[in-house]
Each structure stands twice: as C-alpha cells, then as structure tokens.
Write a protein that holds these residues in place. Structure first.
Motif, PDB file in Angstrom:
ATOM      1  N   GLU A 152       0.476  64.734 -44.039  1.00 12.69           N
ATOM      2  CA  GLU A 152       1.148  63.519 -44.496  1.00 12.69           C
ATOM      3  C   GLU A 152       2.230  63.783 -45.534  1.00 12.69           C
ATOM      4  N   TYR A 209      -3.120  60.413 -36.624  1.00 14.55           N
ATOM      5  CA  TYR A 209      -4.482  60.167 -37.103  1.00 14.55           C
ATOM      6  C   TYR A 209      -5.338  61.376 -36.789  1.00 14.55           C
ATOM      7  N   ARG A 210      -5.983  61.931 -37.812  1.00 13.28           N
ATOM      8  CA  ARG A 210      -6.862  63.081 -37.640  1.00 13.28           C
ATOM      9  C   ARG A 210      -8.285  62.548 -37.551  1.00 13.28           C
ATOM     10  N   GLY A 224      -8.375  52.833 -48.650  1.00 14.02           N
ATOM     11  CA  GLY A 224      -7.580  54.061 -48.554  1.00 14.02           C
ATOM     12  C   GLY A 224      -8.261  55.220 -47.862  1.00 14.02           C
ATOM     13  N   CYS A 225      -9.241  54.924 -46.984  1.00 15.24           N
ATOM     14  CA  CYS A 225      -9.940  56.035 -46.320  1.00 15.24           C
ATOM     15  C   CYS A 225      -9.449  56.235 -44.884  1.00 15.24           C
ATOM     16  N   GLY A 226      -8.497  55.426 -44.433  1.00 13.58           N
ATOM     17  CA  GLY A 226      -7.914  55.670 -43.109  1.00 13.58           C
ATOM     18  C   GLY A 226      -8.186  54.606 -42.058  1.00 13.58           C
ATOM     19  N   LYS A 227      -8.764  53.462 -42.452  1.00 12.90           N
ATOM     20  CA  LYS A 227      -9.116  52.435 -41.464  1.00 12.90           C
ATOM     21  C   LYS A 227      -7.868  51.881 -40.757  1.00 12.90           C
ATOM     22  N   THR A 228      -6.874  51.510 -41.558  1.00 15.38           N
ATOM     23  CA  THR A 228      -5.670  50.899 -40.990  1.00 15.38           C
ATOM     24  C   THR A 228      -4.920  51.899 -40.105  1.00 15.38           C
ATOM     25  N   ARG A 229      -4.829  53.136 -40.576  1.00 12.28           N
ATOM     26  CA  ARG A 229      -4.135  54.178 -39.808  1.00 12.28           C
ATOM     27  C   ARG A 229      -4.844  54.401 -38.472  1.00 12.28           C
ATOM     28  N   ARG A 269      -5.532  57.953 -49.625  1.00 14.73           N
ATOM     29  CA  ARG A 269      -4.158  57.462 -49.790  1.00 14.73           C
ATOM     30  C   ARG A 269      -3.553  57.977 -51.102  1.00 14.73           C
TER      31      ARG A 269
HETATM   32  P1  ADP Z   1      -7.464  51.831 -45.443  1.00 17.07           P
HETATM   33  O1  ADP Z   1      -6.957  50.957 -44.353  1.00 17.07           O
HETATM   34  O2  ADP Z   1      -8.834  52.364 -45.209  1.00 17.07           O
HETATM   35  O3  ADP Z   1      -7.322  51.199 -46.812  1.00 17.07           O
HETATM   36  P2  ADP Z   1      -5.268  53.573 -44.673  1.00 17.07           P
HETATM   37  O4  ADP Z   1      -5.542  53.658 -43.229  1.00 17.07           O
HETATM   38  O5  ADP Z   1      -4.106  52.754 -45.115  1.00 17.07           O
HETATM   39  O6  ADP Z   1      -6.565  53.134 -45.506  1.00 17.07           O
HETATM   40  O7  ADP Z   1      -5.116  55.097 -45.174  1.00 17.07           O
HETATM   41  C1  ADP Z   1      -4.350  55.443 -46.301  1.00 17.07           C
HETATM   42  C2  ADP Z   1      -3.536  56.660 -46.018  1.00 17.07           C
HETATM   43  O8  ADP Z   1      -4.400  57.805 -45.951  1.00 17.07           O
HETATM   44  C3  ADP Z   1      -2.806  56.640 -44.698  1.00 17.07           C
HETATM   45  O9  ADP Z   1      -1.535  56.037 -44.847  1.00 17.07           O
HETATM   46  C4  ADP Z   1      -2.697  58.100 -44.347  1.00 17.07           C
HETATM   47  O10 ADP Z   1      -1.605  58.678 -45.054  1.00 17.07           O
HETATM   48  C5  ADP Z   1      -3.954  58.699 -44.939  1.00 17.07           C
HETATM   49  N1  ADP Z   1      -5.092  58.929 -44.028  1.00 17.07           N
HETATM   50  C6  ADP Z   1      -6.389  58.657 -44.321  1.00 17.07           C
HETATM   51  N2  ADP Z   1      -7.197  59.085 -43.341  1.00 17.07           N
HETATM   52  C7  ADP Z   1      -6.402  59.636 -42.387  1.00 17.07           C
HETATM   53  C8  ADP Z   1      -6.659  60.302 -41.128  1.00 17.07           C
HETATM   54  N3  ADP Z   1      -7.913  60.449 -40.667  1.00 17.07           N
HETATM   55  N4  ADP Z   1      -5.597  60.766 -40.436  1.00 17.07           N
HETATM   56  C9  ADP Z   1      -4.348  60.613 -40.914  1.00 17.07           C
HETATM   57  N5  ADP Z   1      -4.044  60.024 -42.097  1.00 17.07           N
HETATM   58  C10 ADP Z   1      -5.054  59.539 -42.834  1.00 17.07           C
END
Ligand code: ADP
Length: 259
Positions: A181, A8-9, A35-40, A214
């Motif tokens: 990624e 995670y960056r 797809g902005c990184g919340k889950t990651r 994503r």
């Molecule tokens: P959300 O939960 O917001 O829908 P995700 O966390 O699934 O989105 O993020 C989608 C993908 O984008 C991740 O699988 C990863 O590849 C990438 N990503 C987005 N932001 C980051 C970050 N800050 N650091 C690393 N990967 C990220």
C-alpha cells in the motif's frame, strides 16, 4: 475490469466465503475493528464479482428514507429519487452498510424483508414492491469493540445474516499489506509492525481503539515520503489515538524504543 480491482490480500478463506454467500443469495455481516480491511475487502469482492457497489456509512441520523429514496422537488415537479439501497436492488448490485448499528431503528425494518427468502424491498411511498434479483447482495458491518450494550445489533436482526469476524492480519501478512500500500521497503515495514504489536498489547493504557492497519499504512506513507520515522509514528500512530498528554507520553516511549 481487472485493472480496476482494488488490491486485497486475503487473510484466510474470506474471499471464498464471500463468493459462496453471494451465490447462495445470503446477506452477510462482517464484524471487526476500525481500519482492519473490511471496506477494502468488500470493494475488492464487488469488483471481482463484477457488481456495482453502493456504500453507506451509517450514522445516528440515518433514516430508512435515506436508504430507500424520497420525493424531491425538481423544477416545480416532484420526482422520486432512489436511495442507494433501492439502486442496488434495481441494478443487482452490492449494498454495503458500514457501521449499521449506528443507523436509526426504522432502517432495520426496511432490511428485514430483504434478508429472508422473500428478498423484497417494499417502497411504501411509491407503492412498489421490488423483488431483488439474484445478483443483489446486502452486506453490513459493525465494530463490536466499542459498542455499548444499547448500540449492538438486536439478536433478531443478527440472526438474519451469515457472519464473518475480521481482525488485524497476522504480522507477516500485515507487513505485506503495508509494503504494497505504501511502497515502503519490507525491511522498514517489519519494525513498524513489531511496534504496532507492542502498542496493541498495552493493557495498562485505556484507549478506545488500537493502532489499525490503516494507520500503519499512513505511517509507512509518511516514512516513504522522507519523514523522520519517529515523527511519522507520532503523527500517524499516537496522535490519532489519544489526546491525553500522559497517555501520549507512554505511547511515545514505546515508539522511541523502536526509532
Ligand atoms: P475498515 O473498513 O475495516 O475500517 P479499510 O478496509 O478501510 O478498513 O482498511 C483500511 C486500509 O488498510 C485500507 O485502505 C488498506 O490500505 C489497508 N488494508 C487493510 N487490510 C488489507 C488487506 N487485507 N489487503 C489490502 N489492504 C488492506
């Protein structure tokens, strides 16, 4: 454990904020587009803090029992099966409810006593009242972008959470993320992120969602595996976002200007 930590960056001070929130035993709400990184971010933080993660993607059929648990028939006997929220409370893990506004109303009733200083989970069916250990944390997320007014969180629920807003990362950071990624060289990620900027700025086209980080990662993966960049962008950035032929043509013109 470090080897398993999802990459995670950080974009700002969200890691520190999360850690303080966790240590102070406060519930956290993360807002931001798909797809902005919340889950990651959450899986990274769970690994960093050494907690198990129990993720639930909420939908409009999700009931309180799906979270807390239910009695099931097993070999002629009824046995109680903990749901993911109960497991997280018992283990002292992190429970993450993705798109919490989608869940049915009775879900918020279950969450309320966990989100104030009582930190309890009453299980009506078993008669237990679980006291959440210090290590338990509740994290919920939702996308304010496409919620209609009926489907936003009730103020009385929102007020129970500390909140952080997420958005797509600034260009420099997004380039770094996509390169890391996908393995696509940085110099090929730069035009991709520039294209994303132009696609995201399109005001005249009415899209429900814009190109996410994503999708950019997917596009870069396709490019890295040798697909022609135009086709990669069409498949990963245009087709997933719209069905309308004319709108697609508009988006493809922008893609063509880059590739
Ligand atoms: P959300 O939960 O917001 O829908 P995700 O966390 O699934 O989105 O993020 C989608 C993908 O984008 C991740 O699988 C990863 O590849 C990438 N990503 C987005 N932001 C980051 C970050 N800050 N650091 C690393 N990967 C990220």
């Amino acid at each position: 454990m470090l080897a398993e930590m999802p990459f995670y960056r950080p974009v700002g001070n969200e890691c520190i904020l999360f850690e303080i929130t966790y240590r102070q035993r406060l519930p956290l709400l993360i807002k931001g587009p798909t797809g902005c990184g919340k889950t990651r971010f959450i899986s990274h933080m769970a690994a960093r803090l050494g907690r198990s993660l129990h993720t639930v993607s909420c939908h409009d059929d999700l009931t309180a029992a799906d979270l807390t648990g239910r009695y099931l028939l097993k070999g002629g006997e009824t046995v109680w099966m903990d749901g993911p929220l109960t497991r997280a409370v018992r283990e002292g893990g992190i429970c993450y409810l993705d798109e919490v506004v989608e869940a049915r109303k009775d879900v918020t009733v279950v969450l309320h006593p966990l989100t104030d200083d009582r930190r309890i989970l009453p299980l009506e069916r078993t008669g237990e009242i679980l006291q959440a250990p210090d290590e338990f944390m509740l994290v919920v997320s939702y996308n304010p972008g496409y919620q209609n007014i009926l489907k936003s969180l009730k103020p009385s629920t929102r007020q129970r959470f500390v909140s952080i807003s997420f958005d797509f990362p600034p260009a420099e950071t997004e380039i770094e993320i996509i390169a890391a990624e996908s393995g696509l060289p940085v110099k090929q990620c730069i035009p991709l992120v520039n294209l994303a900027k132009r696609l995201r700025e399109l005001k005249e086209i009415d899209l429900e969602e814009v190109v996410s980080t994503r999708l950019l990662v997917y596009c870069a993966i396709l490019m890295k595996s040798g697909l022609d960049p135009f086709q990669a962008a069409e498949t990963a950035l245009v087709e997933p976002l719209c069905d309308d032929v004319e709108v697609k043509q508009g988006l493809l013109e922008l893609v063509r200007a880059t590739y």
